[in-house]
Motif scaffolding. Structure first.
Motif, PDB file in Angstrom:
ATOM      1  N   PRO A  61      -2.742  -0.660  -5.715  1.00 49.97           N
ATOM      2  CA  PRO A  61      -4.174  -0.511  -5.413  1.00 49.97           C
ATOM      3  C   PRO A  61      -4.657  -1.592  -4.448  1.00 49.97           C
ATOM      4  O   PRO A  61      -4.243  -2.747  -4.536  1.00 49.97           O
ATOM      5  CB  PRO A  61      -4.848  -0.669  -6.773  1.00 49.97           C
ATOM      6  N   LEU A  62      -5.525  -1.202  -3.544  1.00 48.81           N
ATOM      7  CA  LEU A  62      -6.067  -2.136  -2.562  1.00 48.81           C
ATOM      8  C   LEU A  62      -6.742  -3.328  -3.239  1.00 48.81           C
ATOM      9  O   LEU A  62      -6.639  -4.457  -2.773  1.00 48.81           O
ATOM     10  CB  LEU A  62      -7.051  -1.416  -1.631  1.00 48.81           C
ATOM     11  N   GLU A  63      -7.400  -3.080  -4.372  1.00 51.27           N
ATOM     12  CA  GLU A  63      -8.076  -4.164  -5.092  1.00 51.27           C
ATOM     13  C   GLU A  63      -7.077  -5.216  -5.568  1.00 51.27           C
ATOM     14  O   GLU A  63      -7.355  -6.412  -5.524  1.00 51.27           O
ATOM     15  CB  GLU A  63      -8.870  -3.618  -6.279  1.00 51.27           C
ATOM     16  N   ALA A  64      -5.892  -4.779  -6.011  1.00 49.97           N
ATOM     17  CA  ALA A  64      -4.860  -5.718  -6.466  1.00 49.97           C
ATOM     18  C   ALA A  64      -4.318  -6.540  -5.291  1.00 49.97           C
ATOM     19  O   ALA A  64      -4.119  -7.753  -5.408  1.00 49.97           O
ATOM     20  CB  ALA A  64      -3.728  -4.970  -7.155  1.00 49.97           C
TER      21      ALA A  64
ATOM     22  N   ALA B  39       0.833  -1.204   0.000  1.00 53.06           N
ATOM     23  CA  ALA B  39       0.000   0.000   0.000  1.00 53.06           C
ATOM     24  C   ALA B  39       0.869   1.255   0.000  1.00 53.06           C
ATOM     25  O   ALA B  39       0.584   2.211  -0.724  1.00 53.06           O
ATOM     26  CB  ALA B  39      -0.935  -0.001   1.207  1.00 53.06           C
ATOM     27  N   GLU B  40       1.934   1.260   0.798  1.00 52.59           N
ATOM     28  CA  GLU B  40       2.835   2.408   0.836  1.00 52.59           C
ATOM     29  C   GLU B  40       3.458   2.677  -0.526  1.00 52.59           C
ATOM     30  O   GLU B  40       3.753   3.820  -0.860  1.00 52.59           O
ATOM     31  CB  GLU B  40       3.961   2.179   1.844  1.00 52.59           C
ATOM     32  N   ASN B  41       3.667   1.613  -1.298  1.00 52.15           N
ATOM     33  CA  ASN B  41       4.290   1.753  -2.610  1.00 52.15           C
ATOM     34  C   ASN B  41       3.275   2.024  -3.711  1.00 52.15           C
ATOM     35  O   ASN B  41       3.613   1.973  -4.892  1.00 52.15           O
ATOM     36  CB  ASN B  41       5.124   0.515  -2.927  1.00 52.15           C
TER      37      ASN B  41
ATOM     38  N   ARG C  45      -8.818  -4.392   3.752  1.00 51.87           N
ATOM     39  CA  ARG C  45      -8.660  -3.117   4.468  1.00 51.87           C
ATOM     40  C   ARG C  45      -8.936  -3.300   5.962  1.00 51.87           C
ATOM     41  O   ARG C  45      -8.166  -2.838   6.801  1.00 51.87           O
ATOM     42  CB  ARG C  45      -9.600  -2.066   3.878  1.00 51.87           C
ATOM     43  N   ASP C  46     -10.010  -3.985   6.301  1.00 55.87           N
ATOM     44  CA  ASP C  46     -10.399  -4.126   7.707  1.00 55.87           C
ATOM     45  C   ASP C  46      -9.438  -5.006   8.500  1.00 55.87           C
ATOM     46  O   ASP C  46      -9.204  -4.766   9.682  1.00 55.87           O
ATOM     47  CB  ASP C  46     -11.810  -4.701   7.810  1.00 55.87           C
TER      48      ASP C  46
ATOM     49  N   HIS D  36      -9.128 -12.499  -1.461  1.00 56.65           N
ATOM     50  CA  HIS D  36     -10.324 -11.946  -0.822  1.00 56.65           C
ATOM     51  C   HIS D  36     -11.343 -11.558  -1.884  1.00 56.65           C
ATOM     52  O   HIS D  36     -10.993 -11.033  -2.934  1.00 56.65           O
ATOM     53  CB  HIS D  36      -9.968 -10.714   0.013  1.00 56.65           C
ATOM     54  N   SER D  37     -12.599 -11.795  -1.595  1.00 58.03           N
ATOM     55  CA  SER D  37     -13.662 -11.477  -2.545  1.00 58.03           C
ATOM     56  C   SER D  37     -13.995  -9.990  -2.556  1.00 58.03           C
ATOM     57  O   SER D  37     -14.606  -9.499  -3.495  1.00 58.03           O
ATOM     58  CB  SER D  37     -14.918 -12.279  -2.215  1.00 58.03           C
TER      59      SER D  37
END
Length: 70
Positions: free
Chosen positions: A31-34, A26-28, A48-49, A41-42
């Motif tokens: 994307p969260l989706e990737a 994430a720092e780099n 994130r949680d 994860h679905s």
């Protein structure tokens, strides 16, 4: 049995490595989706949680981009 090894005074587990990977990715700017797809994860909300803890670097970058300082 899964071995737990102390590194820098802390036990390292698969779960702690997943946290580290997620934070660094994430720092780099990944994307969260990737990241979510890599973990299988679905929904990115799960990632994130559970795994994503916003780091000081992300906060500082966000604040610098918005003109705020902490």
């Amino acid at each position: 049995m899964i071995s737990k090894k102390k590194v820098l005074g802390r036990q390292m587990t698969v779960h702690s490595l997943r946290h580290t990977f997620t934070s660094l990715a994430a720092e780099n700017g990944n994307p969260l989706e990737a990241i979510s797809r890599q973990f299988g994860h679905s929904d990115s909300k799960v990632t994130r949680d559970i795994y994503l803890h916003v780091t000081d670097r992300i906060h500082k970058a966000d604040n610098a981009n918005s003109g705020r300082e902490e």
